[in-house]
Design a protein around this motif. Sequence first.
Motif, PDB file in Angstrom:
ATOM      1  N   ALA A  57      42.602  42.159  47.327  1.00  0.00           N
ATOM      2  CA  ALA A  57      42.991  40.742  47.275  1.00  0.00           C
ATOM      3  C   ALA A  57      42.098  39.958  46.323  1.00  0.00           C
ATOM      4  O   ALA A  57      42.573  39.131  45.538  1.00  0.00           O
ATOM      5  CB  ALA A  57      42.934  40.131  48.679  1.00  0.00           C
ATOM      6  N   MET A  58      40.804  40.204  46.362  1.00  0.00           N
ATOM      7  CA  MET A  58      39.882  39.508  45.460  1.00  0.00           C
ATOM      8  C   MET A  58      40.162  39.852  44.004  1.00  0.00           C
ATOM      9  O   MET A  58      40.209  38.980  43.131  1.00  0.00           O
ATOM     10  CB  MET A  58      38.429  39.859  45.812  1.00  0.00           C
ATOM     11  N   ALA A  59      40.344  41.148  43.722  1.00  0.00           N
ATOM     12  CA  ALA A  59      40.567  41.571  42.341  1.00  0.00           C
ATOM     13  C   ALA A  59      41.884  41.039  41.793  1.00  0.00           C
ATOM     14  O   ALA A  59      41.964  40.593  40.643  1.00  0.00           O
ATOM     15  CB  ALA A  59      40.544  43.095  42.258  1.00  0.00           C
ATOM     16  N   ILE A  60      42.923  41.068  42.600  1.00  0.00           N
ATOM     17  CA  ILE A  60      44.223  40.540  42.173  1.00  0.00           C
ATOM     18  C   ILE A  60      44.116  39.040  41.901  1.00  0.00           C
ATOM     19  O   ILE A  60      44.672  38.526  40.925  1.00  0.00           O
ATOM     20  CB  ILE A  60      45.296  40.835  43.236  1.00  0.00           C
ATOM     21  N   ALA A  61      43.399  38.324  42.770  1.00  0.00           N
ATOM     22  CA  ALA A  61      43.216  36.887  42.571  1.00  0.00           C
ATOM     23  C   ALA A  61      42.481  36.607  41.268  1.00  0.00           C
ATOM     24  O   ALA A  61      42.825  35.683  40.526  1.00  0.00           O
ATOM     25  CB  ALA A  61      42.456  36.297  43.750  1.00  0.00           C
ATOM     26  N   ILE A  62      41.463  37.408  40.970  1.00  0.00           N
ATOM     27  CA  ILE A  62      40.712  37.249  39.722  1.00  0.00           C
ATOM     28  C   ILE A  62      41.620  37.480  38.524  1.00  0.00           C
ATOM     29  O   ILE A  62      41.633  36.693  37.565  1.00  0.00           O
ATOM     30  CB  ILE A  62      39.507  38.215  39.694  1.00  0.00           C
ATOM     31  N   ALA A  63      42.396  38.555  38.558  1.00  0.00           N
ATOM     32  CA  ALA A  63      43.296  38.873  37.448  1.00  0.00           C
ATOM     33  C   ALA A  63      44.342  37.774  37.258  1.00  0.00           C
ATOM     34  O   ALA A  63      44.647  37.375  36.129  1.00  0.00           O
ATOM     35  CB  ALA A  63      43.972  40.220  37.697  1.00  0.00           C
ATOM     36  N   TYR A  64      44.873  37.277  38.352  1.00  0.00           N
ATOM     37  CA  TYR A  64      45.879  36.218  38.284  1.00  0.00           C
ATOM     38  C   TYR A  64      45.296  34.949  37.675  1.00  0.00           C
ATOM     39  O   TYR A  64      45.936  34.281  36.856  1.00  0.00           O
ATOM     40  CB  TYR A  64      46.420  35.935  39.684  1.00  0.00           C
ATOM     41  N   SER A  65      44.061  34.615  38.083  1.00  0.00           N
ATOM     42  CA  SER A  65      43.424  33.395  37.576  1.00  0.00           C
ATOM     43  C   SER A  65      43.148  33.481  36.081  1.00  0.00           C
ATOM     44  O   SER A  65      43.080  32.461  35.393  1.00  0.00           O
ATOM     45  CB  SER A  65      42.105  33.139  38.311  1.00  0.00           C
ATOM     46  N   MET A  66      43.003  34.707  35.567  1.00  0.00           N
ATOM     47  CA  MET A  66      42.729  34.909  34.147  1.00  0.00           C
ATOM     48  C   MET A  66      44.023  35.009  33.327  1.00  0.00           C
ATOM     49  O   MET A  66      43.986  35.302  32.135  1.00  0.00           O
ATOM     50  CB  MET A  66      41.879  36.160  33.959  1.00  0.00           C
ATOM     51  N   LYS A  67      45.160  34.788  34.013  1.00  0.00           N
ATOM     52  CA  LYS A  67      46.472  34.827  33.372  1.00  0.00           C
ATOM     53  C   LYS A  67      46.748  36.183  32.717  1.00  0.00           C
ATOM     54  O   LYS A  67      47.298  36.280  31.613  1.00  0.00           O
ATOM     55  CB  LYS A  67      46.613  33.706  32.338  1.00  0.00           C
ATOM     56  N   ALA A  68      46.359  37.221  33.427  1.00  0.00           N
ATOM     57  CA  ALA A  68      46.608  38.580  32.943  1.00  0.00           C
ATOM     58  C   ALA A  68      48.082  38.924  33.097  1.00  0.00           C
ATOM     59  O   ALA A  68      48.821  38.281  33.852  1.00  0.00           O
ATOM     60  CB  ALA A  68      45.744  39.578  33.714  1.00  0.00           C
ATOM     61  N   SER A  69      48.516  39.957  32.398  1.00  0.00           N
ATOM     62  CA  SER A  69      49.912  40.412  32.496  1.00  0.00           C
ATOM     63  C   SER A  69      50.131  41.071  33.851  1.00  0.00           C
ATOM     64  O   SER A  69      49.170  41.486  34.516  1.00  0.00           O
ATOM     65  CB  SER A  69      50.210  41.407  31.383  1.00  0.00           C
ATOM     66  N   PRO A  70      51.376  41.187  34.284  1.00  0.00           N
ATOM     67  CA  PRO A  70      51.651  41.799  35.593  1.00  0.00           C
ATOM     68  C   PRO A  70      51.029  43.185  35.767  1.00  0.00           C
ATOM     69  O   PRO A  70      50.493  43.489  36.838  1.00  0.00           O
ATOM     70  CB  PRO A  70      53.181  41.865  35.632  1.00  0.00           C
ATOM     71  N   LEU A  71      51.086  44.028  34.727  1.00  0.00           N
ATOM     72  CA  LEU A  71      50.534  45.374  34.855  1.00  0.00           C
ATOM     73  C   LEU A  71      49.023  45.341  35.100  1.00  0.00           C
ATOM     74  O   LEU A  71      48.490  46.152  35.862  1.00  0.00           O
ATOM     75  CB  LEU A  71      50.840  46.193  33.601  1.00  0.00           C
ATOM     76  N   VAL A  72      48.340  44.402  34.468  1.00  0.00           N
ATOM     77  CA  VAL A  72      46.895  44.272  34.692  1.00  0.00           C
ATOM     78  C   VAL A  72      46.635  43.783  36.113  1.00  0.00           C
ATOM     79  O   VAL A  72      45.742  44.290  36.809  1.00  0.00           O
ATOM     80  CB  VAL A  72      46.263  43.312  33.666  1.00  0.00           C
ATOM     81  N   ILE A  73      47.422  42.812  36.548  1.00  0.00           N
ATOM     82  CA  ILE A  73      47.247  42.268  37.900  1.00  0.00           C
ATOM     83  C   ILE A  73      47.458  43.356  38.951  1.00  0.00           C
ATOM     84  O   ILE A  73      46.633  43.517  39.868  1.00  0.00           O
ATOM     85  CB  ILE A  73      48.219  41.099  38.132  1.00  0.00           C
ATOM     86  N   PHE A  74      48.533  44.104  38.809  1.00  0.00           N
ATOM     87  CA  PHE A  74      48.831  45.139  39.802  1.00  0.00           C
ATOM     88  C   PHE A  74      47.768  46.236  39.787  1.00  0.00           C
ATOM     89  O   PHE A  74      47.367  46.750  40.840  1.00  0.00           O
ATOM     90  CB  PHE A  74      50.208  45.740  39.541  1.00  0.00           C
TER      91      PHE A  74
END
Length: 340
Positions: A57-74
């Motif tokens: 959950a923390m890592a996904i939140a970080i990736a989302y906040s950085m406006k990463a692409s879906p593949l990076v977020i997942f």
Amino acid sequence: MTLRKLGSDAVTALGAMAQGLFASLLIGTIVSTIGQQAGVEALVEIGDFAKSMAGPAMAIAIAYSMKASPLVIFSSATVGAAANSLGGAGGPLAVYVIAFIAVMAGMAVSKKTKVDIIVTPLATIVVGVALALAIAPAVGNAASSVGTLIIWATEQQPFVMGIVVSVVMGICLTLPISSAAICAALGLTGLAGGAALAGCCAQMVGFAVVSFRENRWSGIVSQGIGTSMLQMGNIVRNPRIWIAPIVVSAVTGPLATCLFHLEMNGPAISSGMGTCGLVGQIGVYTGWMAETAAGARSAITFSDWSALFLISFLLPAVLTPLVALPLRRMGWIKDGDMKI
């Protein structure tokens, strides 16, 4: 990427990490506590599942906040799980550092090749897990050591450290960074956690009450149960409005450590939440219940509840307007300065 952009992303990611931790560990703890008190095993199991997903959950939140692409977020879910697991007690800080780097690695190759569906997850996961294996234990130990040092220092010098921890954590709560994430990363519990809680409550309840003439009841709710960060724009325009809550946090911090011996023995993230959703108070209660179950506490007394109420609500609500009164008379604070 410029250093300014990197720093901005780092601050944003820190706040996002706290949200991810809130949506997993903290909510899980609350649900588990309700289940234990109500004797509903299903709620306990739900809470345990939520707590187990803190790393992803923390890592996904970080990736989302950085406006990463879906593949990076997942893909960052795997990174968070590895970093949190290997980071031990300092897992949140390990996740923050490692996920941030892994997400940048994934973003660097994202959509740059015709086989993006393979390259992007591969880069994110390999970089992240490799870093987790290499440095997560060290990062976790470092964070745990710093947190242990602060906790030890607070026990040795409860008055001085009560002031320092309360003021610093209260300021961090109002700034556009995350006091909750800092407390979680350092594992601030015990007396230090109680001081941190006092400082955060002083900011939230203090601003809510002292700005009542401008914001009325909606301000009480949005700041007192939401966040004092809503005042950040006003603080930039007139930094003097911050004096009263900071002074009050310097008073309630040592009162919490020296007089009431208020400890946060629930989740460390609760220490940095103040009265936000009453999470800080629920965290204290969770600690009391754990101590009672372990035999370290015979019962939760009226004095315990009184101390928690005084530090969390009554003292900030009474003292902040009193400290602000002479500032208003001197013209340092004017009507409308705290309008949100």
